[in-house]
Design a protein around this motif. Structure first.
Motif, mmCIF file in Angstrom:
data_model
loop_
_atom_site.group_PDB
_atom_site.id
_atom_site.type_symbol
_atom_site.label_atom_id
_atom_site.label_comp_id
_atom_site.label_asym_id
_atom_site.label_seq_id
_atom_site.Cartn_x
_atom_site.Cartn_y
_atom_site.Cartn_z
ATOM 1 N N GLY A 43 0.837 -1.195 0.000
ATOM 2 C CA GLY A 43 0.000 0.000 0.000
ATOM 3 C C GLY A 43 0.874 1.247 0.000
ATOM 4 N N LEU B 29 -3.083 2.117 1.289
ATOM 5 C CA LEU B 29 -4.390 2.067 0.662
ATOM 6 C C LEU B 29 -5.317 2.977 1.460
ATOM 7 C CD1 LEU B 29 -6.245 0.673 -1.420
ATOM 8 C CD2 LEU B 29 -6.650 -1.125 0.292
ATOM 9 N N SER B 30 -5.944 3.929 0.774
ATOM 10 C CA SER B 30 -6.889 4.851 1.422
ATOM 11 C C SER B 30 -8.234 4.737 0.741
ATOM 12 C CB SER B 30 -6.384 6.292 1.327
ATOM 13 O OG SER B 30 -5.177 6.458 2.043
ATOM 14 N N VAL B 31 -9.278 4.533 1.528
ATOM 15 C CA VAL B 31 -10.624 4.411 0.977
ATOM 16 C C VAL B 31 -11.591 5.213 1.843
ATOM 17 C CG1 VAL B 31 -10.133 2.125 0.018
ATOM 18 C CG2 VAL B 31 -11.199 2.340 2.270
ATOM 19 N N VAL C 204 -13.326 -2.987 1.270
ATOM 20 C CA VAL C 204 -11.873 -3.054 1.138
ATOM 21 C C VAL C 204 -11.469 -4.483 0.791
ATOM 22 C CG1 VAL C 204 -9.663 -2.795 2.343
ATOM 23 C CG2 VAL C 204 -11.548 -1.209 2.816
ATOM 24 N N SER C 205 -10.524 -4.611 -0.128
ATOM 25 C CA SER C 205 -9.979 -5.913 -0.494
ATOM 26 C C SER C 205 -8.473 -5.900 -0.273
ATOM 27 C CB SER C 205 -10.279 -6.224 -1.963
ATOM 28 O OG SER C 205 -9.604 -7.399 -2.377
ATOM 29 N N LEU C 206 -7.988 -6.793 0.576
ATOM 30 C CA LEU C 206 -6.565 -6.933 0.862
ATOM 31 C C LEU C 206 -6.144 -8.324 0.413
ATOM 32 C CD1 LEU C 206 -6.822 -5.485 4.464
ATOM 33 C CD2 LEU C 206 -5.947 -4.281 2.470
ATOM 34 N N SER D 18 -16.597 -0.322 5.708
ATOM 35 C CA SER D 18 -15.361 0.022 6.426
ATOM 36 C C SER D 18 -15.551 1.243 7.326
ATOM 37 C CB SER D 18 -14.229 0.262 5.428
ATOM 38 O OG SER D 18 -14.602 1.249 4.483
ATOM 39 N N ASP E 47 -11.074 0.796 11.419
ATOM 40 C CA ASP E 47 -10.399 -0.272 10.670
ATOM 41 C C ASP E 47 -9.040 0.179 10.152
ATOM 42 O OD1 ASP E 47 -13.560 -1.193 9.156
ATOM 43 O OD2 ASP E 47 -12.610 -1.982 10.978
ATOM 44 N N SER E 48 -8.718 1.441 10.305
ATOM 45 C CA SER E 48 -7.425 1.953 9.844
ATOM 46 C C SER E 48 -6.307 1.281 10.630
ATOM 47 C CB SER E 48 -7.355 3.473 10.023
ATOM 48 O OG SER E 48 -8.339 4.120 9.251
ATOM 49 N N LEU F 235 -3.671 0.405 5.732
ATOM 50 C CA LEU F 235 -5.005 0.831 5.299
ATOM 51 C C LEU F 235 -5.459 2.038 6.099
ATOM 52 C CD1 LEU F 235 -7.717 0.302 3.790
ATOM 53 C CD2 LEU F 235 -8.348 -1.157 5.728
ATOM 54 N N ILE G 155 -8.946 4.448 6.468
ATOM 55 C CA ILE G 155 -10.344 4.690 6.127
ATOM 56 C C ILE G 155 -10.626 6.166 6.394
ATOM 57 C CG2 ILE G 155 -12.737 4.036 6.518
ATOM 58 C CD1 ILE G 155 -10.922 1.771 5.447
#
Lengths: 112, 115
Positions: free
Chosen positions: A9, A11-13, A19-21, A79, A83-84, A108, A110
């Motif tokens: 990452g 990864l920011s959403v 979210v897919s990891l 998310s 969850d971050s 990740l 969020i």
């Protein structure tokens, strides 16, 4: 080639997104598959654990294993900012004295 | 339940000095582990112990030693620290069973800087 590969990452959403990891692995002897979550400046904690192909669901989290492709995934639905964290996959064979092999982790975030 | 405790939380150490990182668990787990975590490299196993009185080498054992005198304690010693040993160190434990899965529980970590 590393035994376990994981996209680092970051990864920011946005909050509420799915979210897919993902991790890929090279050793077909691997039998047990785990996901750990690590908050900043904390130790990893076990999130989910599975030993077979298919899906395993726990609340908003789903772990998916595809042994034919040597591919594992963790999905997070709805998310939340909580969850971050960094998510690490971990894999082990069930033969003898093998130890956990960790992916490098995906960070990740969020966004509220 | 405390689980796993590690001490110190953080430390700055001069190169060439020795240091022992402490780890104690109260879960009566038979197996304990030491990892280092570095950016881009993930968690790497340094040493492990499947049961009190036994130890084994992990992926990156050079420059480190361990002992396991009893079930609860698993100290990690750096005999002569070098800057490349700057890292975050995690202790973990599990109720290891030969041929079974190895669900590990981690401590909060020790941040070590070697100058």
């Amino acid at each position: 080639q590393k035994e376990v590969e994981q996209d680092p990452g970051p990864l920011s959403v946005p909050e509420g997104a799915i979210v897919s990891l993902n991790c890929t692995y090279s050793n077909s002897a691997f039998q047990y598959f785990m996901w750990y979550r690590q908050y900043s400046r904390k130790g990893p904690e076990l999130l989910m654990y599975t030993y077979s192909s298919g899906n395993k669901e726990d609340g908003r989290f789903t772990a998916q294993v595809d042994k034919s492709s040597k591919y594992i995934s963790l999905f997070i639905r709805d998310s939340q900012p909580s969850d971050s964290a960094t998510y690490l996959c971990a894999i082990i064979s069930n033969f003898g004295n093998e130890k956990l092999t960790f992916g490098t982790g995906t960070r990740l975030t969020i966004i509220p | 339940t405390a689980g796993i405790t590690q001490a110190p939380t953080s430390q700055i150490l001069a190169a060439g000095r020795s240091m022992t990182l402490r780890c104690t668990q109260d879960m009566r787990h038979n197996a304990m582990y030491w990892y280092r975590q570095d950016l881009g490299l993930g968690l790497r196993l340094i040493h492990y112990s499947n049961t009190a009185g036994t130890t084994g080498k992990g992926e990156v054992p050079d420059g480190y030693s361990v002992s396991r005198a009893n079930t609860d304690d698993f100290p990690l010693t750096l005999a002569s620290a070098v800057p490349s040993q700057t890292s975050v160190y995690f202790c973990a434990s599990s109720d290891y069973v030969t041929g079974g899965a190895d669900t590990q529980y981690f401590g909060p970590g020790t941040r070590l800087t070697v100058l």
